[in-house]
Design a protein around this motif. Structure first.
Motif, PDB file in Angstrom:
ATOM      1  N   LEU A  42      80.370  59.709  98.997  1.00 40.91           N
ATOM      2  CA  LEU A  42      80.944  60.724  99.898  1.00 40.91           C
ATOM      3  C   LEU A  42      79.869  61.316 100.789  1.00 40.91           C
ATOM      4  CD1 LEU A  42      83.361  62.925  97.749  1.00 40.91           C
ATOM      5  CD2 LEU A  42      83.960  61.542  99.726  1.00 40.91           C
ATOM      6  N   ARG A  43      80.135  61.325 102.087  1.00 40.99           N
ATOM      7  CA  ARG A  43      79.183  61.914 103.041  1.00 40.99           C
ATOM      8  C   ARG A  43      78.985  63.398 102.732  1.00 40.99           C
ATOM      9  NH1 ARG A  43      80.229  61.224 109.419  1.00 40.99           N
ATOM     10  NH2 ARG A  43      80.088  59.044 108.787  1.00 40.99           N
ATOM     11  N   GLN A  44      77.718  63.800 102.673  1.00 38.55           N
ATOM     12  CA  GLN A  44      77.427  65.191 102.331  1.00 38.55           C
ATOM     13  C   GLN A  44      77.928  66.130 103.432  1.00 38.55           C
ATOM     14  OE1 GLN A  44      73.372  65.623 100.264  1.00 38.55           O
ATOM     15  NE2 GLN A  44      73.231  63.703 101.362  1.00 38.55           N
ATOM     16  N   GLY A  45      78.584  67.180 103.010  1.00 37.60           N
ATOM     17  CA  GLY A  45      79.070  68.176 103.958  1.00 37.60           C
ATOM     18  C   GLY A  45      80.452  67.868 104.510  1.00 37.60           C
ATOM     19  N   ALA A  46      81.012  66.691 104.211  1.00 35.27           N
ATOM     20  CA  ALA A  46      82.287  66.308 104.818  1.00 35.27           C
ATOM     21  C   ALA A  46      83.486  66.896 104.074  1.00 35.27           C
ATOM     22  CB  ALA A  46      82.412  64.789 104.868  1.00 35.27           C
ATOM     23  N   VAL A  47      83.356  67.094 102.762  1.00 37.18           N
ATOM     24  CA  VAL A  47      84.501  67.579 101.976  1.00 37.18           C
ATOM     25  C   VAL A  47      84.388  69.096 101.819  1.00 37.18           C
ATOM     26  CG1 VAL A  47      85.634  67.504  99.717  1.00 37.18           C
ATOM     27  CG2 VAL A  47      84.727  65.405 100.731  1.00 37.18           C
ATOM     28  N   THR A  48      85.405  69.794 102.311  1.00 41.05           N
ATOM     29  CA  THR A  48      85.342  71.267 102.248  1.00 41.05           C
ATOM     30  C   THR A  48      86.207  71.833 101.115  1.00 41.05           C
ATOM     31  OG1 THR A  48      87.055  71.325 103.928  1.00 41.05           O
ATOM     32  CG2 THR A  48      84.786  71.610 104.685  1.00 41.05           C
ATOM     33  N   ASP A  49      87.127  71.018 100.575  1.00 41.43           N
ATOM     34  CA  ASP A  49      87.957  71.511  99.464  1.00 41.43           C
ATOM     35  C   ASP A  49      87.091  71.777  98.239  1.00 41.43           C
ATOM     36  OD1 ASP A  49      90.324  71.404 100.829  1.00 41.43           O
ATOM     37  OD2 ASP A  49      90.686  69.314 100.313  1.00 41.43           O
ATOM     38  N   ARG A  50      87.411  72.818  97.527  1.00 40.08           N
ATOM     39  CA  ARG A  50      86.670  73.137  96.309  1.00 40.08           C
ATOM     40  C   ARG A  50      87.635  73.220  95.130  1.00 40.08           C
ATOM     41  NH1 ARG A  50      83.345  71.552  99.024  1.00 40.08           N
ATOM     42  NH2 ARG A  50      81.531  72.582  99.912  1.00 40.08           N
ATOM     43  N   ALA A  51      87.152  72.809  93.957  1.00 38.36           N
ATOM     44  CA  ALA A  51      87.984  72.853  92.746  1.00 38.36           C
ATOM     45  C   ALA A  51      87.920  74.257  92.159  1.00 38.36           C
ATOM     46  CB  ALA A  51      87.453  71.841  91.744  1.00 38.36           C
ATOM     47  N   PRO A  52      89.009  74.737  91.535  1.00 38.57           N
ATOM     48  CA  PRO A  52      88.934  76.042  90.876  1.00 38.57           C
ATOM     49  C   PRO A  52      87.988  75.986  89.680  1.00 38.57           C
ATOM     50  CG  PRO A  52      91.030  74.953  90.398  1.00 38.57           C
ATOM     51  CD  PRO A  52      90.323  74.084  91.397  1.00 38.57           C
TER      52      PRO A  52
END
Ligand code: FAD
Length: 326
Positions: free
Chosen positions: A157-167
């Motif tokens: 996964l490209r760093q910084g590309a995923v903004t969703d966070r898990a609880p």
């Protein structure tokens, strides 16, 4: 739900790398987020709590005597042990230098398909699908691993590309011993630490980036880029032309042969917007360009464009920012 493994890299001080939150956020969209971290025996006691805060429901602390002695080989073996035990449908790894090597080695070892440099992941028809931003961000493509055996998809996964966070979760913590690896491996003789610039955010992960190009004209003038970056609390980036001209060090280069960044704000000063530069910044949320050529290609992707001379516009920009702080 299916297990999704997230390979967590750690810093020299043993803390999870910042990509951990992104990997676990992506894993939570696919199944049960399970963090795997490979450490020297006895040094991972704090990681269950740290990774639980970031959303790991299960933390596997894989202990290996060879961590720090062999390059990426113990990490690969530790991850392979976790795959064997947990039968995941996907293994998510950061698209970092270490992550890329671990992911590739793991895929070969377990005969899995690998999808590299994904900017997002989802499931379709029961398969893990990786989304890629290609040709300088002009197109999105999707890929899925198609292996005969039931093996997990390995995705970087490209760093910084995923903004969703898990609880946050209270994870189950499992400690496993990783067998020593006697296969071919590069031996680490010594490690030289490069001190990070503590005064500015790290470019790859910065929320704001101010980059300068050949339009700055000289190394002395490039200070204007740094001044605006400091006024915004941003990292400093550059085009390759600015790097080649010696205005700034190669570590600042953004683009196809430089760093890929995905900040909330990207400000391009005196940068034309060549496709090779866009490849490294086009996924920024908001792009601001200042260029004296109204036909510069950077304006094609800019959310806000100012046609003007950087030496006239940027000092006013900085003055306005300073005035707001007063
Ligand atoms: P230029 O294209 O020269 O643009 C300078 C801009 O500044 C112009 O638009 C001009 O109008 C503007 N300007 C001039 N003076 C002022 C002023 N006073 N005020 C406002 N605006 C002004 N490039 C990268 O950036 N990153 C890469 O990773 C990269 N990889 C490459 C890989 C390959 C294989 C190749 C072939 C090229 C690569 N390049 C890369 C180079 C790329 O093609 C461009 O040459 C480069 O991005 C141009 O940099 P620039 O925009 O700073 O310079």
């Amino acid at each position: 739900m299916a297990n999704i493994l997230a390979f967590i890299e750690t810093s020299a001080s043993g803390e999870p790398h910042e990509s951990a939150a992104e990997l676990l956020g992506a894993a939570a969209q696919l199944g049960t987020p399970t963090a795997v971290v490979v450490v020297t025996p006895g040094t991972g006691g704090h990681l269950g709590e740290r990774l639980g805060v970031l959303g790991a429901e299960h933390v596997v602390i894989a202990e290996s005597d060879q961590v720090g002695a062999l390059l990426t080989s113990p990490e690969t073996t530790g991850l392979a042990v976790a795959v064997e035990a947990l039968d995941p449908v996907a293994v998510l790894v950061s698209h970092s230098l270490q992550g890329r090597e671990v992911a590739a080695r793991l895929a070969v070892r377990i005969t899995a398909g690998i999808c590299i440099d994904a900017v997002a992941v989802h499931t379709a028809d029961g398969r893990i699908v990786a989304v890629h931003s290609v040709f300088g961000g002009a197109y999105s493509t999707e890929s899925a691993a198609d292996t005969a055996e039931r093996t997990p998809a390995v995705v970087t996964l490209r760093q910084g590309a995923v903004t969703d966070r898990a609880p946050a979760a209270t994870p189950k913590v499992t400690v496993v011993a990783v067998p020593n690896d006697d296969g071919p491996a590069a031996i680490i003789d010594s490690v030289d630490e490069t001190p990070a610039d503590a005064t500015r955010p790290e470019l790859r992960r910065a929320a704001k980036v101010v980059s300068g190009g050949r339009g700055l004209g000289s190394k002395d003038n490039f200070a204007l880029v740094e001044d605006l970056a400091d006024a915004l609390g941003a990292a400093v980036g550059a085009s390759r032309a600015a790097v080649d001209a010696g205005y700034v060090t190669p570590q600042a280069q953004v683009g196809q042969t430089g760093m890929t960044v995905s900040p909330q704000l990207y400000v391009a000063l005196g940068i034309s917007g060549a496709i090779q530069h866009r490849a490294g910044m086009q996924t920024a949320t908001t792009i601001v360009a200042i260029n004296k050529d109204e036909d510069a290609p950077i304006f094609d992707i800019a959310d806000f464009g100012i046609v003007g001379d950087v030496f006239t516009v940027v000092p006013q920009f900085i003055e306005a920012l300073e005035a707001r702080k007063r």
